[in-house]
Scaffold this active site. Structure first.
Site, short mmCIF file in Angstrom:
data_model
loop_
_atom_site.label_atom_id
_atom_site.label_comp_id
_atom_site.label_asym_id
_atom_site.label_seq_id
_atom_site.Cartn_x
_atom_site.Cartn_y
_atom_site.Cartn_z
N HIS A 130 0.88 -1.17 0.00
CA HIS A 130 0.00 0.00 0.00
C HIS A 130 0.92 1.23 0.00
CE1 HIS A 130 -2.86 2.91 1.72
NE2 HIS A 130 -3.83 2.06 1.48
N GLN A 210 -4.19 -5.10 7.20
CA GLN A 210 -5.15 -6.04 6.62
C GLN A 210 -5.02 -7.43 7.25
OE1 GLN A 210 -7.49 -5.12 4.56
NE2 GLN A 210 -6.74 -3.12 3.89
N LYS A 233 -10.26 -0.52 10.39
CA LYS A 233 -10.41 -1.72 9.56
C LYS A 233 -10.81 -2.93 10.42
CE LYS A 233 -7.06 -0.10 6.14
NZ LYS A 233 -7.95 0.40 5.09
#
Lengths: 416, 150
Positions: A130, A210, A233
């Site tokens: 990312h 993630q 998240k």
């Protein structure tokens, strides 16, 4: 497929109860929310806990002698302890609150990297980073003269471990990598990457934004030096994140930002700094976000991280199997090994932004674009992709409706 | 609103049209238009002779909305004086903002580009529709030393 369907029918937790905790599912014109890698939704418990904090415990933490200041301080201390227990850090002092994973990774860049890197050194990152674990290292390379190198991917969208071993050397001072790709879902062997990095004396920085929402993480077991993740998240509010760092390293590096509460003594021309973690937390902190994060962790652990991992894997496997049935579709997701519940794909002949607009019309929320991974997209040979990403409150039925809506994309875009 | 009011026949046909999609080596000006969030990426070229746009073309990639809008823009401004093109930009942006709604004016000035009128109801796609027009606006501002349209 039978095992997948069985898991989707019997997830091992009360899916109906879970879904009743998420208010967005009560919206008129139901929303099928498949953009969880961008940000998850928040259960009522998290929102209520934050609301209570601001109603009854609101003071400035770490300051003042009054009761509400003490309540806010206690909320902060308890939240930090909750995070420490969740990722099994050796000490609460190793948990630094940040705004998000990006800020956490910037902290490492501005402190450790600028203090330690020099010309001739190598920074090793991966092709699937990312931008938040990419642009910061570009900046560090430009500032220090160190060289930025990339570990490439295999044809199955896995991290190429042979390429890693061929590129790492005694020159490698830091290996910074995503433990789960926000686009492909790829989950490389984090322990092995760290083990190899240690053999070469390199610092290890894990972008776990993630990973932490999906798989139980134990920082002592991983033996990483730094690990970053974002609260939003994983059911917590926007604006709270965490940097885990080994105390021995945190004690040595410079502060990140300067100001209130990160100091010990302030003279006219110099200051001494607070002990960790406060040394890295300048200014009034987001305790509302911290209690939200602590409550989100409670929620995840109540559902069970193993349950979550298994159920989300079944959702992703089912979705890939369904996508594979569709004509003229390219899927960017590993078929082998451990992977997270994010799947990128393209409908040939339809731009992702058009796909996302048409799906949105059907109430299906997905992401279209480069997902903050332009170098990865250049590697994929795509300007942009569509991405679906699941959370444990998604269902098989929602995937079926998503697939049905994809048929309308072909129709509207006149793809025959 | 029906999706087919957005993905209308005019827009779908123009999104795939190659009529104005070509390089222009002798262009007076070429500018890149880019939407970083979604990746629409065009190069718009125009040729100006005696204050008249004698040629307009583009290359690039993007969604159906951005590509159709760019193609229609090229067709519309070809042969028009620069000052008139500037007025067309104002009308198009006014339509997208919902400030100009009179269909007779819009149809007369913008012709097929009036097909983008409904984009004003989809804020997340407005940037795709206006990309080429903003790019042309930049070219005209640079070439004539005037201000860009608000």
């Amino acid at each position: 497929m039978d095992a997948i369907l069985e898991k989707l029918t019997n997830p091992g937790f009360d899916l109906e109860k879970v879904r009743s905790d998420f208010a967005y599912l009560e919206l008129e014109g139901p929303i099928i929310y498949l953009d969880n890698a961008a940000t998850t939704q928040r259960p009522n418990q998290v929102i209520d806990r934050m609301s209570d904090f601001y109603r009854f415990e609101n003071g400035n933490p770490l300051r003042g002698a009054h009761r509400l200041g003490a309540a806010a301080t206690e909320a902060m201390v308890n939240s930090r302890a909750r995070v420490a227990k969740f990722i099994n850090s050796k000490s609460v002092r190793e948990i630094i609150f940040t705004r998000n994973a990006s800020e956490a990774l910037n902290l490492v860049t501005y402190t450790w990297a600028l203090d330690n890197l020099k010309p001739g050194d190598q920074i090793l990152i991966t092709r699937m980073e990312h931008h938040s674990n990419f642009v910061n290292w570009q900046f560090a390379a430009q500032k220090t003269g160190a060289e930025l190198s990339f570990i490439e991917l295999t044809s199955d969208y896995q991290l190429d471990m042979a390429d890693y071993k061929s590129k790492i050397s005694e020159r490698t001072k830091v290996v910074a990598f995503s433990a789960a790709s926000n686009v492909l879902g790829t989950m490389p062997d984090t322990r092995e990457i760290i083990k190899i990095a240690k053999q070469h004396g390199a610092l290890t920085v894990v972008d776990a934004a993630q990973l932490v929402p999906h798989i139980k993480v134990d920082v002592q077991d991983l033996d990483c030096d730094f690990l970053a993740f974002s609260g939003h998240k994983m059911l917590a509010p926007l604006g709270i994140g965490v940097l885990y760092g080994k105390a021995e390293i945190l004690n040595k590096i410079s502060p990140f930002q300067y100001g209130g509460e990160m100091i010990e003594y302030v003279e006219d021309q110099s200051s001494t700094y607070a002990e960790i973690p406060y040394k890295f937390e300048a200014g009034t902190q987001d305790v509302g976000g911290m209690v939200g994060l602590a409550t989100a962790i409670d929620y995840l652990e109540d559902v069970g991280l193993t349950n979550i991992a298994e159920y989300e894997a079944a959702l992703a496997d089912y979705c890939v199997a369904e996508l594979e049935q569709l004509p003229d579709l390219e899927i960017y997701h590993p078929r082998q090994g451990v992977k997270g519940p994010a799947i990128a794909f393209n409908v040939m002949g339809a731009h992702p932004h058009d796909v996302a607009t048409i799906l949105d019309y059907h109430g299906v929320a997905i992401r279209a674009g480069h997902h903050c991974t332009q170098p990865l997209h250049r590697y994929l040979g795509q300007n942009s992709t569509n991405r679906v990403s699941f959370a444990f409150y998604n269902t098989k039925q929602e995937i079926d409706l998503f697939i049905e809506a994809l048929h309308d994309v072909r129709d509207i875009m006149q793809l025959g | 609103m029906d999706l087919r009011q957005i993905y209308s026949q005019i827009i779908m046909e123009n999104s795939r049209s190659n009529r104005h999609r070509y390089e222009m080596p002798d262009a007076t000006a070429t500018e890149r238009g880019y939407n970083p969030s979604c990746g629409d990426d065009i190069h718009l070229s125009i040729k100006i002779e005696d204050d008249v746009i004698t040629d307009a073309s583009f290359t690039g990639t993007g969604c159906a909305i951005s590509q159709a809008s760019t193609s229609l823009l090229c067709g519309l401004i070809k042969g028009k004086p620069v000052t008139e093109a500037k007025e067309l930009i104002k009308t198009f942006l006014g339509m997208i903002k919902g400030e100009i709604t009179d269909d007779s004016i819009l149809e007369e000035e913008l012709e097929d580009a009036v097909a983008f009128k409904n984009i004003s109801t989809m804020p997340q796609r407005v940037r795709c529709a206006v990309l080429a027009w903003r790019t042309l606006d930049l070219i005209i501002a640079k070439e004539t030393g005037t201000e860009m349209t608000e």
